[in-house]
Design an enzyme around this catalytic site. Structure first.
Site, mmCIF file in Angstrom:
data_model
loop_
_atom_site.group_PDB
_atom_site.id
_atom_site.type_symbol
_atom_site.label_atom_id
_atom_site.label_comp_id
_atom_site.label_asym_id
_atom_site.label_seq_id
_atom_site.Cartn_x
_atom_site.Cartn_y
_atom_site.Cartn_z
ATOM 1 N N TYR A 32 -14.616 5.729 5.735
ATOM 2 C CA TYR A 32 -15.965 5.795 6.305
ATOM 3 C C TYR A 32 -15.956 5.971 7.828
ATOM 4 O O TYR A 32 -17.008 5.923 8.456
ATOM 5 C CB TYR A 32 -16.739 4.511 5.965
ATOM 6 C CG TYR A 32 -17.031 4.322 4.495
ATOM 7 C CD1 TYR A 32 -18.191 4.827 3.917
ATOM 8 C CD2 TYR A 32 -16.157 3.609 3.684
ATOM 9 C CE1 TYR A 32 -18.466 4.637 2.573
ATOM 10 C CE2 TYR A 32 -16.420 3.414 2.339
ATOM 11 C CZ TYR A 32 -17.578 3.926 1.787
ATOM 12 O OH TYR A 32 -17.844 3.733 0.457
ATOM 13 N N THR B 71 0.839 -1.191 0.000
ATOM 14 C CA THR B 71 0.000 0.000 0.000
ATOM 15 C C THR B 71 0.875 1.242 0.000
ATOM 16 O O THR B 71 2.046 1.185 0.384
ATOM 17 C CB THR B 71 -0.932 0.034 1.235
ATOM 18 O OG1 THR B 71 -1.851 1.121 1.101
ATOM 19 C CG2 THR B 71 -0.148 0.204 2.526
ATOM 20 N N ASN B 72 0.315 2.341 -0.450
ATOM 21 C CA ASN B 72 0.929 3.656 -0.266
ATOM 22 C C ASN B 72 0.025 4.537 0.579
ATOM 23 O O ASN B 72 0.257 5.733 0.703
ATOM 24 C CB ASN B 72 1.223 4.321 -1.615
ATOM 25 C CG ASN B 72 2.524 3.806 -2.208
ATOM 26 O OD1 ASN B 72 3.502 3.589 -1.497
ATOM 27 N ND2 ASN B 72 2.534 3.579 -3.506
ATOM 28 N N ASN B 73 -1.025 3.937 1.160
ATOM 29 C CA ASN B 73 -1.944 4.677 2.021
ATOM 30 C C ASN B 73 -1.254 4.898 3.368
ATOM 31 O O ASN B 73 -1.084 3.974 4.154
ATOM 32 C CB ASN B 73 -3.241 3.872 2.191
ATOM 33 C CG ASN B 73 -4.267 4.587 3.039
ATOM 34 O OD1 ASN B 73 -3.953 5.254 4.021
ATOM 35 N ND2 ASN B 73 -5.526 4.426 2.664
ATOM 36 N N LEU B 74 -0.841 6.146 3.613
ATOM 37 C CA LEU B 74 -0.081 6.461 4.822
ATOM 38 C C LEU B 74 -0.881 6.204 6.091
ATOM 39 O O LEU B 74 -0.311 5.858 7.125
ATOM 40 C CB LEU B 74 0.412 7.913 4.774
ATOM 41 C CG LEU B 74 1.386 8.226 3.633
ATOM 42 C CD1 LEU B 74 1.788 9.701 3.648
ATOM 43 C CD2 LEU B 74 2.618 7.337 3.694
ATOM 44 N N HIS C 256 -11.439 -3.867 12.609
ATOM 45 C CA HIS C 256 -11.267 -4.925 11.624
ATOM 46 C C HIS C 256 -9.811 -5.105 11.195
ATOM 47 O O HIS C 256 -9.295 -6.214 11.176
ATOM 48 C CB HIS C 256 -12.145 -4.635 10.408
ATOM 49 C CG HIS C 256 -11.987 -3.226 9.904
ATOM 50 N ND1 HIS C 256 -12.449 -2.135 10.617
ATOM 51 C CD2 HIS C 256 -11.409 -2.723 8.798
ATOM 52 C CE1 HIS C 256 -12.162 -1.019 9.956
ATOM 53 N NE2 HIS C 256 -11.528 -1.361 8.846
ATOM 54 N N ASP D 186 -7.245 -5.842 1.830
ATOM 55 C CA ASP D 186 -8.363 -5.176 1.185
ATOM 56 C C ASP D 186 -9.457 -5.107 2.242
ATOM 57 O O ASP D 186 -9.612 -6.024 3.058
ATOM 58 C CB ASP D 186 -8.842 -5.917 -0.062
ATOM 59 C CG ASP D 186 -9.677 -5.002 -0.962
ATOM 60 O OD1 ASP D 186 -9.302 -3.820 -1.132
ATOM 61 O OD2 ASP D 186 -10.706 -5.442 -1.487
ATOM 62 N N THR D 187 -10.147 -3.994 2.245
ATOM 63 C CA THR D 187 -11.170 -3.745 3.249
ATOM 64 C C THR D 187 -12.431 -3.276 2.564
ATOM 65 O O THR D 187 -12.374 -2.529 1.590
ATOM 66 C CB THR D 187 -10.693 -2.664 4.249
ATOM 67 O OG1 THR D 187 -9.550 -3.151 4.944
ATOM 68 C CG2 THR D 187 -11.770 -2.316 5.264
#
Length: 190
Positions: free
Chosen positions: A150, A7-10, A176, A68-69
């Site tokens: 969300y 991922t690149n989601n910090l 989660h 993955d979420t």
């Protein structure tokens, strides 16, 4: 030991780094020179997780894990689910996604939902998956400034605040992604 988190989601990296033992060095996609969009073309959360981990192992050779979420809302037959990130369009805008979801639930009494994360680990040419689920409800309005996605409209079961009103330690403890990561950590430590 070093592992790539695909991922690149910090925000995700920060959440996961807080749970991973210090002896494991976490690398992002940027760290390994992966700048392309990794395909997410499967029709399940599990499928996308597997696809992303396999892609990194195949194209870059690193042991890695991918997640993955999805947010699954009962009244919407499990939607947005695998399409959670792009629910309101390919721009993947969290505010647009939340507004669309709140709009679709406007006339619904059933606000039950769950977040589901699946992590796929590619290690020593073997694949392992770990699943974390957090049940709760969709609120009527956005609350809180912490978190992402969300989080401002998801209130976990047994709590009066949304994920976006919780500090990272509490969210990791009940959420989660935290549940799935702890399974991953237990596996790596065994």
């Amino acid at each position: 030991m070093q592992l790539v988190f695909a991922t690149n989601n910090l925000n995700k990296i920060k959440e996961v780094q807080a749970l991973i033992p210090n002896h494991i060095k976490l690398l992002s996609l940027n760290d390994i020179g992966c700048f392309e969009d990794i395909p997410e073309t499967q029709n399940t959360i599990e499928g996308n997780s597997i696809q992303k981990a396999t892609y990194v192992k195949t194209h870059y050779g690193y042991d890695c894990f991918a997640d993955d979420t999805g947010l699954e809302v009962q009244a919407l037959n499990g939607a947005p689910g695998v399409y959670s990130a792009r629910y309101a369009g390919e721009q993947r805008d969290a505010n647009d996604n939340m507004n669309k979801l709140l709009s679709e639930l406007e006339d619904k009494d059933n606000r039950a939902a769950q977040f589901k994360t699946v992590i796929t680990l590619q290690l020593n040419n073997k694949q392992h998956t770990f699943t974390g689920i957090c049940e709760g409800d969709i609120t009527y309005t956005e609350n809180g400034k912490l978190g992402f996605g969300y989080d401002p409209i998801f209130k976990p079961k047994g709590f009066q605040q949304t994920f976006a009103e919780m500090d990272l330690a509490l969210k990791n403890n009940i959420g989660h992604r935290g549940k799935a990561v702890l399974q991953l950590v237990d596996f790596l430590n065994s």
